[in-house]
Design an enzyme around this catalytic site. Sequence first.
Site, PDB file in Angstrom:
ATOM      1  N   GLU A   1      -4.040   7.516  -3.921  1.00  0.00           N
ATOM      2  CA  GLU A   1      -3.886   6.266  -3.178  1.00  0.00           C
ATOM      3  C   GLU A   1      -3.715   5.095  -4.141  1.00  0.00           C
ATOM      4  O   GLU A   1      -4.515   4.911  -5.054  1.00  0.00           O
ATOM      5  CB  GLU A   1      -5.122   6.040  -2.295  1.00  0.00           C
ATOM      6  CG  GLU A   1      -5.016   4.807  -1.437  1.00  0.00           C
ATOM      7  CD  GLU A   1      -6.262   4.597  -0.583  1.00  0.00           C
ATOM      8  OE1 GLU A   1      -7.335   4.283  -1.137  1.00  0.00           O
ATOM      9  OE2 GLU A   1      -6.153   4.767   0.645  1.00  0.00           O
TER      10      GLU A   1
ATOM     11  N   TYR B   1       0.844  -1.206   0.000  1.00  0.00           N
ATOM     12  CA  TYR B   1       0.000   0.000   0.000  1.00  0.00           C
ATOM     13  C   TYR B   1       0.872   1.246   0.000  1.00  0.00           C
ATOM     14  O   TYR B   1       1.809   1.345   0.803  1.00  0.00           O
ATOM     15  CB  TYR B   1      -0.896   0.038   1.252  1.00  0.00           C
ATOM     16  CG  TYR B   1      -1.648   1.343   1.391  1.00  0.00           C
ATOM     17  CD1 TYR B   1      -2.951   1.468   0.931  1.00  0.00           C
ATOM     18  CD2 TYR B   1      -1.023   2.471   1.939  1.00  0.00           C
ATOM     19  CE1 TYR B   1      -3.633   2.676   1.014  1.00  0.00           C
ATOM     20  CE2 TYR B   1      -1.703   3.687   2.020  1.00  0.00           C
ATOM     21  CZ  TYR B   1      -3.000   3.780   1.558  1.00  0.00           C
ATOM     22  OH  TYR B   1      -3.662   4.974   1.628  1.00  0.00           O
TER      23      TYR B   1
END
Length: 389
Positions: free
Chosen positions: A200, A112
């Site tokens: 993101e 991530y």
Amino acid sequence: MKVHEYQGKEVLERYGVRTQRGILATTPEEAQAAFEQLASQGHELAVVKAQIHAGGRGKGGGVKLVKSAEETREVAVTMLGMMLKTHQTAPEGQKVRKLFVCEGLDLARELYVGIALDRALGLPVLMASAEGGVEIETIAEERPEALLRLPIIPDTGLTSAQAAEAADFLGLVGDLKTNAIDFLISLAKAYIELDCEIAEINPLAITEDNQVVALDAKINFDANALYRHPDIAAMQDIHEEDAREVEAATFGLNYITLDGSIGCMVNGAGLAMATMDTIQSHGGSAANFLDVGGSATEEAITEAFRIILSDENVKGILVNIFGGIMKCDVIARGVIAAAKNVDLTIPLVVRLEGTNVERGRELLNSSGLDLISADSLDHGAKLICEAVK
Ligand code: GDP
Ligand code: MN
């Protein structure tokens, strides 16, 4: 402003960020042709991805691995037009109108990375975690030590040292570390130059052939900076936006849909906030935030009434206007014309204060409209809350 995954990836590619590439399809035939094109480039596997402005598509059935053109067509038939439900959509789901048919990659790891504005710090912050594909909010809450956070100075950008620290934190070595450093610096550059609010990448994939690839891209742009990026402003998909908010914007009204029962019409953002708070303190709840601005015309006020009334949750309306530059009698005329125009059948409380207030009240009282006059914000909020009970 939100954009779709395929648009976010397109923007990132401009900055040299390696993404999982794909072809946009709006029909099963286009999806089939997309698979054939990917196959001709040597891909044996593809991923059909529903394009909606919400995450969690994988769990909801909006991301499917496919191995043939025929299978791609079948998946597209099911996905196009479906109401895709994820934890981020409304309960009824969001209609799928576009598919992104992507190259299928062999994944070694899912990580991530994301950049978001930290309002307390007043800076963008790079976040990285070795646990990709999972809700980052959950990790941040339950095991904050698993999430690295590095503030970015906008003038400097993400430094090489910071990017290296993030790569180390993610456990990347050798070529992978070098690739990750380039990836992160480019991502941060895109974030800053394009006035993003969120960029993101979840998951950031490490492929079996040692590439660092953005498998997903959630990019939100600062709506107030869109004038600097007309190409990005043009990416807005109005199917994904609240219909009332889109309409209100065309009349220069700042309107945001909320889930309460009292429609609010107010001039000035601060007064609108105070009005919502005062309604709340009297046990009610606002159905919307609406700032009609300092120079609303009769036409804009009529439109504001129509938009508020198109929300079936609205059981009453509170008009709260402070006449400063704008005179109360002008507002009163607008309210009267608007209320007659839209055939008002629910309680209407009006509170006027400021320049020419006596004249404004006279006009309202002699208008024949079935409205309730209030002499303060507190009084008005109390009256409307009682009226909708
Ligand atoms: P989201 O569920 O809306 O966040 O959609 P994502 O784009 O993140 O995709 C969901 C999941 O699908 C990812 O976390 C991956 O596990 C999987 N996925 C997507 N593309 C590929 C791919 O090319 N290969 C493999 N093996 N898995 C993929
Ligand atoms: Mn994702």
